[in-house]
Write a protein that holds these residues in place. Structure first.
Motif, mmCIF file in Angstrom:
data_model
loop_
_atom_site.group_PDB
_atom_site.id
_atom_site.type_symbol
_atom_site.label_atom_id
_atom_site.label_comp_id
_atom_site.label_asym_id
_atom_site.label_seq_id
_atom_site.Cartn_x
_atom_site.Cartn_y
_atom_site.Cartn_z
ATOM 1 N N GLU A 66 0.869 -37.593 -9.463
ATOM 2 C CA GLU A 66 1.647 -38.378 -10.417
ATOM 3 C C GLU A 66 0.765 -39.058 -11.471
ATOM 4 O OE1 GLU A 66 1.459 -40.772 -6.486
ATOM 5 O OE2 GLU A 66 1.727 -38.666 -7.128
ATOM 6 N N GLN A 67 -0.557 -39.016 -11.269
ATOM 7 C CA GLN A 67 -1.494 -39.596 -12.237
ATOM 8 C C GLN A 67 -2.105 -38.542 -13.162
ATOM 9 O OE1 GLN A 67 -3.885 -41.321 -9.008
ATOM 10 N NE2 GLN A 67 -3.470 -43.351 -9.854
ATOM 11 N N PHE A 68 -1.806 -37.268 -12.903
ATOM 12 C CA PHE A 68 -2.436 -36.190 -13.687
ATOM 13 C C PHE A 68 -2.118 -36.311 -15.178
ATOM 14 C CE2 PHE A 68 -2.560 -32.890 -9.959
ATOM 15 C CZ PHE A 68 -3.432 -33.720 -9.276
ATOM 16 N N THR A 69 -0.842 -36.552 -15.502
ATOM 17 C CA THR A 69 -0.434 -36.593 -16.913
ATOM 18 C C THR A 69 -1.183 -37.683 -17.675
ATOM 19 O OG1 THR A 69 1.771 -35.697 -16.452
ATOM 20 C CG2 THR A 69 1.505 -36.974 -18.486
ATOM 21 N N GLU A 70 -1.241 -38.867 -17.085
ATOM 22 C CA GLU A 70 -1.940 -39.974 -17.733
ATOM 23 C C GLU A 70 -3.400 -39.629 -17.975
ATOM 24 O OE1 GLU A 70 -3.019 -44.710 -16.916
ATOM 25 O OE2 GLU A 70 -1.824 -43.575 -15.465
ATOM 26 N N GLN A 125 4.549 -27.817 -16.759
ATOM 27 C CA GLN A 125 4.311 -28.699 -17.905
ATOM 28 C C GLN A 125 3.436 -28.004 -18.946
ATOM 29 O OE1 GLN A 125 2.339 -31.572 -15.376
ATOM 30 N NE2 GLN A 125 4.078 -32.977 -15.500
ATOM 31 N N LEU A 184 -4.783 -36.532 -18.218
ATOM 32 C CA LEU A 184 -4.919 -35.449 -19.193
ATOM 33 C C LEU A 184 -4.710 -35.933 -20.626
ATOM 34 C CD1 LEU A 184 -3.089 -32.701 -17.131
ATOM 35 C CD2 LEU A 184 -5.451 -32.540 -17.923
ATOM 36 N N LEU A 185 -3.894 -36.958 -20.777
ATOM 37 C CA LEU A 185 -3.639 -37.507 -22.109
ATOM 38 C C LEU A 185 -4.619 -38.618 -22.494
ATOM 39 C CD1 LEU A 185 0.275 -37.708 -22.013
ATOM 40 C CD2 LEU A 185 -1.137 -35.944 -23.095
ATOM 41 N N PHE A 205 0.666 -28.996 -21.884
ATOM 42 C CA PHE A 205 -0.198 -30.000 -22.506
ATOM 43 C C PHE A 205 -0.804 -29.385 -23.767
ATOM 44 C CE2 PHE A 205 0.182 -31.425 -18.183
ATOM 45 C CZ PHE A 205 0.207 -32.815 -18.275
ATOM 46 N N MET A 246 2.508 -33.980 -23.940
ATOM 47 C CA MET A 246 2.986 -33.220 -22.782
ATOM 48 C C MET A 246 4.487 -33.049 -22.901
ATOM 49 S SD MET A 246 4.735 -33.171 -19.696
ATOM 50 C CE MET A 246 4.856 -34.813 -18.994
ATOM 51 N N GLU A 247 4.951 -31.856 -22.580
ATOM 52 C CA GLU A 247 6.391 -31.615 -22.517
ATOM 53 C C GLU A 247 6.709 -30.799 -21.263
ATOM 54 O OE1 GLU A 247 8.163 -28.448 -25.044
ATOM 55 O OE2 GLU A 247 6.208 -28.463 -26.071
ATOM 56 N N LEU A 248 7.903 -30.987 -20.743
ATOM 57 C CA LEU A 248 8.338 -30.247 -19.561
ATOM 58 C C LEU A 248 8.882 -28.898 -20.007
ATOM 59 C CD1 LEU A 248 8.908 -30.129 -16.505
ATOM 60 C CD2 LEU A 248 11.166 -31.121 -17.011
#
Length: 305
Positions: A266-270, A300, A272-273, A302, A282-284
Motif C-alpha cells: 500500500e506504500q508502493f504508489t507513494e 496500475q 514511486l511518485l 505509472f 498513476m492511474e488504474l
C-alpha cells in the motif's frame, strides 16, 4: 597252518606290513571317517530340501536403499522466486491460451503498439508472446531469473520463428534472457540509460520483496524508472501483503526476510511518485475478473515525464 594262527598281511599306503592290532585300529578309523562323511552328505541333503520360506531372501540394493530413511524435502524450495513451471495453468480460463489480464491491457493498446517493451519475470513466456503478437509491438525482451523457464520460452519462440513466413515483425522481434533484475550493487544504477517505452512488472513484486527485502524492491523500482524513455510507462501488478505470509516457509532466508519487511504494497504508489524515484502520475488500468480471488489484482500505470 592253523587259521587261528594265520595272520593276514596287510599293507598301508607306504607298503609296510601291518600287525593284527594295527589292522583293527585302521578299520576303526575308516568306519569313523565314513560315518562323518555320511553325516555331512545328509546335512547337505536336508539343507537342499529345506522350504524356501524358512530362509531369508537376499534384498536387492534398490530395496536396501528404500529402507534408508531419507530427510524430508520441501517440494516448493525450488520455487523461491515464484518460478513455478506451470504458473500459467492457474491463469488460463479456457483450453486455448488466454490470460485474463490481456483483456485489461487491451483497454489501452496504444501503450504497446509499435513500442519497445521489457517484461520482468516473464516465466515461460506465454503472456509475453501473446502481448507481442496481439498488440504488434516493435520489440519485446522477456527477462526471468530461472534459467529453465527462459530456455522453455526461447524454445517456443524459436519454433515460432521457424514457422514464420517472413523474417520481419513477430516473432522475430522477441527474445528471452536469463538474469536477476535486482543489481548486486546500487552503484550500477549510475550507468542505466533509457531504452524501453513500457516495462511490464506483473505479479513479480512479492518475489523480489521476499528474496531481496525492502532495499532490493526499491532499487528495482528506481531501475525501472531509469530504463524508461521519456513519456514511458511502468505497468505494475503488485500482490497484496496477505499473499506473502503463505510463501514465507519456502526457505529460512525468506522467513527471515519476511520478518523484516516494513515497505508494504500500500506504500508502493507513494514511493514511486516520490522524488527518490520520479514517476509523475498513476492511474488504474483495471482489475482482471479472474475465477480465483487471489488473482484479482489491480493493474496500475505509472507515467514518466
Amino acid at each position: 597252518m592253523n587259521s587261528c594262527d594265520f595272520t593276514m598281511d596287510l599293507e598301508n599306503n607306504n607298503n609296510t606290513q601291518l600287525t593284527g592290532e594295527q589292522t583293527d585300529q585302521f578299520a576303526k578309523k575308516r568306519k569313523s571317517s565314513i560315518t562323518v562323511n555320511d553325516n555331512e552328505v545328509e546335512a547337505k541333503r536336508l539343507k537342499k530340501t529345506e522350504p524356501e520360506e524358512t530362509r531369508p531372501s537376499p534384498q536387492s540394493p534398490k530395496k536396501r536403499l528404500q529402507l534408508i530413511e531419507k530427510p524430508k524435502h520441501n517440494k516448493d524450495s525450488h520455487f523461491i522466486y515464484g518460478n513455478y513451471k506451470h504458473y500459467y495453468g492457474k491463469r488460463i480460463l479456457d483450453k486455448n491460451f488466454h490470460d485474463i489480464r490481456l483483456d485489461v491491457l487491451a483497454t489501452q493498446p496504444e501503450l504497446f503498439r509499435g513500442k519497445r517493451l521489457l517484461d520482468i519475470g516473464c516465466n515461460s513466456g506465454h503472456l509475453s508472446i501473446q502481448i507481442a503478437k496481439t498488440f504488434e509491438v516493435k520489440s519485446l525482451v522477456g527477462l526471468d531469473i530461472d534459467r529453465g523457464l527462459v530456455k522453455d520460452a526461447q524454445t517456443t519462440i524459436t519454433h515460432l520463428k521457424r514457422k514464420a513466413k517472413t523474417g520481419l515483425g513477430f516473432p522475430h522481434n522477441m527474445r528471452f534472457v536469463q538474469g536477476n533484475y535486482v543489481l548486486e550493487d546500487e552503484v550500477l544504477l549510475e550507468i542505466e540509460r533509457p531504452q524501453f517505452d513500457a516495462i511490464l512488472c506483473l505479479s513479480v513484486t512479492k518475489w523480489i520483496h521476499l528474496n531481496f527485502c525492502d532495499s532490493g524492491l526499491k532499487q528495482a523500482f528506481r531501475r525501472m524508472y531509469l530504463q524508461l524513455n521519456p513519456g514511458g510507462k511502468l505497468i505494475l501488478e503488485p500482490q497484496s501483503f496477505d499473499g506473502y505470509k503463505r510463501r514465507k516457509k519456502l526457505s529460512e532466508q525468506i522467513r527471515e526476510n519476511y520478518q523484516h519487511i516494513k515497505f508494504r504494497p500500500e506504500q508502493f504508489t507513494e514511493y514511486l511518485l516520490s522524488e527518490e524515484v520520479g514517476f509523475t502520475a498513476m492511474e488504474l488500468m483495471g482489475t482482471p475478473e479472474h475465477c480465483e480471488a487471489g488473482f484479482k489484482r489491480p493493474i496500475q500505470i505509472f507515467s514518466k515525464k
